[in-house]
Design a protein around this motif. Sequence first.
Motif, PDB file in Angstrom:
ATOM      1  N   GLY A 101      78.909 -90.875  15.983  1.00 32.66           N
ATOM      2  CA  GLY A 101      80.023 -91.919  17.217  1.00 32.66           C
ATOM      3  C   GLY A 101      80.258 -90.907  17.968  1.00 32.66           C
ATOM      4  O   GLY A 101      79.921 -91.971  19.253  1.00 32.66           O
ATOM      5  N   ASP A 102      80.865 -89.742  18.606  1.00 26.86           N
ATOM      6  CA  ASP A 102      81.753 -89.693  19.370  1.00 26.86           C
ATOM      7  C   ASP A 102      80.622 -88.185  20.442  1.00 26.86           C
ATOM      8  O   ASP A 102      80.729 -88.523  21.039  1.00 26.86           O
ATOM      9  CB  ASP A 102      82.538 -87.904  18.701  1.00 26.86           C
ATOM     10  N   LYS A 103      80.037 -87.867  19.480  1.00 22.86           N
ATOM     11  CA  LYS A 103      78.293 -87.465  19.556  1.00 22.86           C
ATOM     12  C   LYS A 103      77.351 -88.011  20.611  1.00 22.86           C
ATOM     13  O   LYS A 103      77.143 -87.810  22.097  1.00 22.86           O
ATOM     14  CB  LYS A 103      77.832 -86.745  18.798  1.00 22.86           C
ATOM     15  N   LYS A 104      77.673 -89.409  20.698  1.00 20.23           N
ATOM     16  CA  LYS A 104      76.593 -90.486  21.100  1.00 20.23           C
ATOM     17  C   LYS A 104      77.346 -90.789  22.344  1.00 20.23           C
ATOM     18  O   LYS A 104      77.212 -90.771  23.396  1.00 20.23           O
ATOM     19  CB  LYS A 104      76.334 -91.583  19.934  1.00 20.23           C
ATOM     20  N   LYS A 105      78.688 -91.153  22.121  1.00 23.31           N
ATOM     21  CA  LYS A 105      79.713 -90.643  23.429  1.00 23.31           C
ATOM     22  C   LYS A 105      79.717 -90.210  24.096  1.00 23.31           C
ATOM     23  O   LYS A 105      79.366 -90.742  25.733  1.00 23.31           O
ATOM     24  CB  LYS A 105      81.234 -91.263  22.962  1.00 23.31           C
ATOM     25  N   GLN A 106      79.472 -88.472  24.179  1.00 17.55           N
ATOM     26  CA  GLN A 106      79.223 -87.633  24.672  1.00 17.55           C
ATOM     27  C   GLN A 106      78.341 -87.338  25.826  1.00 17.55           C
ATOM     28  O   GLN A 106      78.043 -87.274  26.356  1.00 17.55           O
ATOM     29  CB  GLN A 106      79.242 -86.543  24.104  1.00 17.55           C
ATOM     30  N   ASN A 107      77.580 -88.369  25.024  1.00 17.73           N
ATOM     31  CA  ASN A 107      75.652 -87.946  24.839  1.00 17.73           C
ATOM     32  C   ASN A 107      75.684 -89.108  26.247  1.00 17.73           C
ATOM     33  O   ASN A 107      75.158 -88.825  27.532  1.00 17.73           O
ATOM     34  CB  ASN A 107      74.415 -88.463  24.150  1.00 17.73           C
ATOM     35  N   GLN A 108      75.950 -89.818  25.946  1.00 19.55           N
ATOM     36  CA  GLN A 108      75.988 -91.341  26.656  1.00 19.55           C
ATOM     37  C   GLN A 108      76.763 -90.526  28.296  1.00 19.55           C
ATOM     38  O   GLN A 108      76.251 -91.297  29.437  1.00 19.55           O
ATOM     39  CB  GLN A 108      76.334 -92.876  26.460  1.00 19.55           C
ATOM     40  N   ASN A 146      63.647 -94.150  31.103  1.00 17.84           N
ATOM     41  CA  ASN A 146      62.752 -95.176  30.355  1.00 17.84           C
ATOM     42  C   ASN A 146      62.648 -95.150  28.803  1.00 17.84           C
ATOM     43  O   ASN A 146      63.170 -94.562  28.608  1.00 17.84           O
ATOM     44  CB  ASN A 146      61.756 -94.940  30.777  1.00 17.84           C
ATOM     45  N   PRO A 147      63.804 -96.301  28.528  1.00 14.66           N
ATOM     46  CA  PRO A 147      63.844 -96.167  27.031  1.00 14.66           C
ATOM     47  C   PRO A 147      62.923 -96.206  26.474  1.00 14.66           C
ATOM     48  O   PRO A 147      63.400 -95.650  24.764  1.00 14.66           O
ATOM     49  CB  PRO A 147      64.771 -97.628  26.759  1.00 14.66           C
ATOM     50  N   ASN A 148      61.662 -96.089  26.352  1.00 10.75           N
ATOM     51  CA  ASN A 148      60.242 -95.492  25.454  1.00 10.75           C
ATOM     52  C   ASN A 148      60.726 -94.352  25.425  1.00 10.75           C
ATOM     53  O   ASN A 148      60.023 -93.988  24.011  1.00 10.75           O
ATOM     54  CB  ASN A 148      59.644 -96.627  26.166  1.00 10.75           C
ATOM     55  N   HIS A 149      60.845 -93.622  25.592  1.00 11.75           N
ATOM     56  CA  HIS A 149      61.044 -91.931  25.875  1.00 11.75           C
ATOM     57  C   HIS A 149      62.029 -91.913  24.562  1.00 11.75           C
ATOM     58  O   HIS A 149      63.279 -92.462  24.550  1.00 11.75           O
ATOM     59  CB  HIS A 149      61.583 -90.768  27.041  1.00 11.75           C
ATOM     60  N   SER A 150      62.587 -90.512  23.884  1.00 12.07           N
ATOM     61  CA  SER A 150      62.993 -89.894  23.266  1.00 12.07           C
ATOM     62  C   SER A 150      63.732 -89.411  23.423  1.00 12.07           C
ATOM     63  O   SER A 150      63.980 -89.661  24.901  1.00 12.07           O
ATOM     64  CB  SER A 150      62.295 -89.342  22.592  1.00 12.07           C
ATOM     65  N   LEU A 151      65.492 -89.046  23.194  1.00 13.64           N
ATOM     66  CA  LEU A 151      66.541 -89.167  23.954  1.00 13.64           C
ATOM     67  C   LEU A 151      66.276 -87.588  24.389  1.00 13.64           C
ATOM     68  O   LEU A 151      67.000 -87.411  25.908  1.00 13.64           O
ATOM     69  CB  LEU A 151      67.579 -88.803  22.482  1.00 13.64           C
ATOM     70  N   GLU A 152      65.357 -87.031  23.331  1.00 12.61           N
ATOM     71  CA  GLU A 152      65.568 -85.433  24.347  1.00 12.61           C
ATOM     72  C   GLU A 152      64.599 -85.745  25.674  1.00 12.61           C
ATOM     73  O   GLU A 152      65.093 -84.898  26.342  1.00 12.61           O
ATOM     74  CB  GLU A 152      64.408 -84.841  22.524  1.00 12.61           C
ATOM     75  N   ASN A 153      63.694 -86.214  25.315  1.00 15.59           N
ATOM     76  CA  ASN A 153      62.805 -86.455  26.872  1.00 15.59           C
ATOM     77  C   ASN A 153      63.685 -86.769  28.115  1.00 15.59           C
ATOM     78  O   ASN A 153      63.276 -86.235  29.086  1.00 15.59           O
ATOM     79  CB  ASN A 153      61.720 -86.914  26.833  1.00 15.59           C
ATOM     80  N   GLN A 154      64.307 -87.422  27.476  1.00 17.38           N
ATOM     81  CA  GLN A 154      65.668 -88.488  28.704  1.00 17.38           C
ATOM     82  C   GLN A 154      66.645 -87.543  29.328  1.00 17.38           C
ATOM     83  O   GLN A 154      66.611 -87.218  30.044  1.00 17.38           O
ATOM     84  CB  GLN A 154      66.141 -89.347  27.896  1.00 17.38           C
ATOM     85  N   PHE A 155      67.078 -86.500  27.782  1.00 19.20           N
ATOM     86  CA  PHE A 155      68.095 -85.461  28.384  1.00 19.20           C
ATOM     87  C   PHE A 155      67.413 -84.554  29.503  1.00 19.20           C
ATOM     88  O   PHE A 155      67.926 -83.768  30.237  1.00 19.20           O
ATOM     89  CB  PHE A 155      68.812 -84.867  27.280  1.00 19.20           C
ATOM     90  N   LEU A 156      65.903 -83.933  29.172  1.00 22.96           N
ATOM     91  CA  LEU A 156      64.987 -83.095  29.499  1.00 22.96           C
ATOM     92  C   LEU A 156      64.640 -83.275  31.071  1.00 22.96           C
ATOM     93  O   LEU A 156      64.910 -82.282  31.920  1.00 22.96           O
ATOM     94  CB  LEU A 156      64.070 -82.798  28.553  1.00 22.96           C
ATOM     95  N   ALA A 157      64.820 -84.485  30.772  1.00 27.18           N
ATOM     96  CA  ALA A 157      64.431 -84.972  32.281  1.00 27.18           C
ATOM     97  C   ALA A 157      65.850 -85.005  33.212  1.00 27.18           C
ATOM     98  O   ALA A 157      65.865 -85.003  33.945  1.00 27.18           O
ATOM     99  CB  ALA A 157      63.807 -86.973  32.502  1.00 27.18           C
ATOM    100  N   ARG A 158      67.184 -84.954  32.865  1.00 27.93           N
ATOM    101  CA  ARG A 158      67.621 -85.339  34.028  1.00 27.93           C
ATOM    102  C   ARG A 158      68.436 -84.179  33.662  1.00 27.93           C
ATOM    103  O   ARG A 158      69.318 -83.675  35.187  1.00 27.93           O
ATOM    104  CB  ARG A 158      68.748 -86.252  32.527  1.00 27.93           C
ATOM    105  N   PHE A 159      68.093 -82.693  33.315  1.00 26.84           N
ATOM    106  CA  PHE A 159      67.927 -81.112  33.381  1.00 26.84           C
ATOM    107  C   PHE A 159      67.062 -81.470  34.498  1.00 26.84           C
ATOM    108  O   PHE A 159      67.719 -80.137  35.129  1.00 26.84           O
ATOM    109  CB  PHE A 159      68.270 -80.825  31.575  1.00 26.84           C
ATOM    110  N   SER A 160      66.636 -81.370  34.065  1.00 20.98           N
ATOM    111  CA  SER A 160      65.212 -80.949  35.759  1.00 20.98           C
ATOM    112  C   SER A 160      65.792 -81.491  37.205  1.00 20.98           C
ATOM    113  O   SER A 160      65.661 -80.695  37.285  1.00 20.98           O
ATOM    114  CB  SER A 160      63.521 -81.320  35.617  1.00 20.98           C
ATOM    115  N   ILE A 161      66.511 -82.724  37.001  1.00 19.63           N
ATOM    116  CA  ILE A 161      67.184 -82.807  37.877  1.00 19.63           C
ATOM    117  C   ILE A 161      67.995 -82.619  38.893  1.00 19.63           C
ATOM    118  O   ILE A 161      67.981 -81.660  39.433  1.00 19.63           O
ATOM    119  CB  ILE A 161      67.571 -84.078  38.115  1.00 19.63           C
ATOM    120  N   VAL A 162      68.886 -82.202  37.507  1.00 19.63           N
ATOM    121  CA  VAL A 162      69.860 -81.167  37.928  1.00 19.63           C
ATOM    122  C   VAL A 162      69.496 -79.116  38.517  1.00 19.63           C
ATOM    123  O   VAL A 162      69.879 -79.088  39.529  1.00 19.63           O
ATOM    124  CB  VAL A 162      70.696 -80.590  36.545  1.00 19.63           C
ATOM    125  N   ASP A 163      68.767 -79.511  37.583  1.00 16.53           N
ATOM    126  CA  ASP A 163      67.640 -77.691  37.934  1.00 16.53           C
ATOM    127  C   ASP A 163      67.400 -77.964  39.336  1.00 16.53           C
ATOM    128  O   ASP A 163      67.075 -76.868  40.169  1.00 16.53           O
ATOM    129  CB  ASP A 163      66.822 -77.658  37.199  1.00 16.53           C
TER     130      ASP A 163
END
Length: 509
Positions: A101-108, A146-163
């Motif tokens: 739960g803590d990790k989910k909150k951190q991820n969110q 997009n909630p249909n994508h996996s959490l990993e892909n969502q994070f990768l997309a966000r990290f790509s924005i930071v890059d």
Amino acid sequence: MNTIPRILWASLLVLGTGMSGLAQEKASLDTVVSRLENRMAQATEQLAEVRKQIQTERAPLAEQRNALENDLIKVRKEYDEVLSVRSARELDVSNMERQIGDKKKQNQFLMDLIDEYTRALENSLHISESQRYGNRLSELRLTAENPNHSLENQFLARFSIVDLSTNRIDDNIGGAIFQGTAKNPDGLIGEGKFLLLGPTVYFAGENDSFVGLVDAQPGSNEPAITAIPEGIDISGVSQVANTGAGSLPLDITLGTAIRVIETQGTIWEEIKIGGAVMVPLLGLAGASLLIALIKWFQMSRIKRIPYKRFDFMMRHLNEGRDAEARAIAEKTKGPIGEMLEEGVAHAHQPRGLIEEVLYEQVLRAKANLNSLLPFIKITAAAAPLLGLLGTVSGMINTFRLITLFGTGDASKFASGISEALITTKWGLIVAIPSLLLAAYLTRKAKGIVDDMEKLGIRFMNHLSPDMEKKPSPDNDSADDGEPEPQTPPFKPIPPKGDDPLPGGAPANA
């Protein structure tokens, strides 16, 4: 009475029946007793056998019971161990669930933080950079949200924005040059190169109409070119965009000064924006100014007679040298000189007539000096009303356009209001000077009239009482004895206090 005998007969009958039954029962009880004794003997034998058997089987059963008890102890021990392991496992699972739960909150939190950074990045992008990063940034943002994508892909997309953001910062250090399209002030879109230097963005196109500073334009997704004011060398923009070296015009206000210059139109442009109301407004202004100049020139030419010359003229007049006195009066131009000439010409007439002649000259000069001054006052009063009329007409047109097209672009709405207020501005520009000119000229005219009245009083005070008895050198004919017409006495406005009259004498002298 009949029931008691009946009961007695019934009781006797039952008693007799019971006695016969007891005799029969006694015979059967003996039989039963014998049977029971037999069965008891058999049971005793069986009991002895069972006791013997129990005695025989007690030791194995005790051993078996002890073994079972030992097994029970082991099972209970194993059970306790299982319960302990289960409790530990449940505690571990609970801890893991809490950690998850803590990790989910951190991820969110990280996702929300990156999303907020993405929105800030989109807002901080210059409109010219939207052609460079806009499509890629939108694609990554849609994947991340997009909630249909996996959490990993969502994070990768966000990290790509930071890059992408960090790469943009690296590219913009020291300036960046990239291809794109922009719209010039004429509304044409052309290809060229953007030159990003800090917060300032330049565009170098194929000709001078596509060279200048770049900024956003309300209601348009295309970068808009702001023309650089004339007199500033813009050749360096194309040179730097093509070669990477050269000189650039720098605006420390980030385009604010240029926009201010663009909003400052010429006087002729304001007149054209003002519309039909500006025609009568400027007509009144021109006529009022022309009249003010004429009246000022007219009043400036009016000369006052010096005190010594006036005293010298009155000395000649009292001593009978009318020609010399008339010559001195003629040297004074304007209404003052005309009044003195009339006074000298009628000096040998009755005093009442002289006062009337002088008063007539004062009234004539007053009417002449005050002529056309009311037109200037009318201009001062009518100009603001004409300006207000133009403003009301402009506001009506502005609200009519708002009714048709809405208020999507607030800058156009403000621009329409500013154009409507131009007529009010010019109305005040015309009215304020007209009011000041009218007050100045009215005061100047009143001062001249007051001087004439004071001079008329001084003329009568310095006129010798014997002048009426002396014949005029120009008219030696004797009086025909006709009575003089009765005229009202001359009552000029006396000066206030002890204002000195020409010659230095006080007003009550």
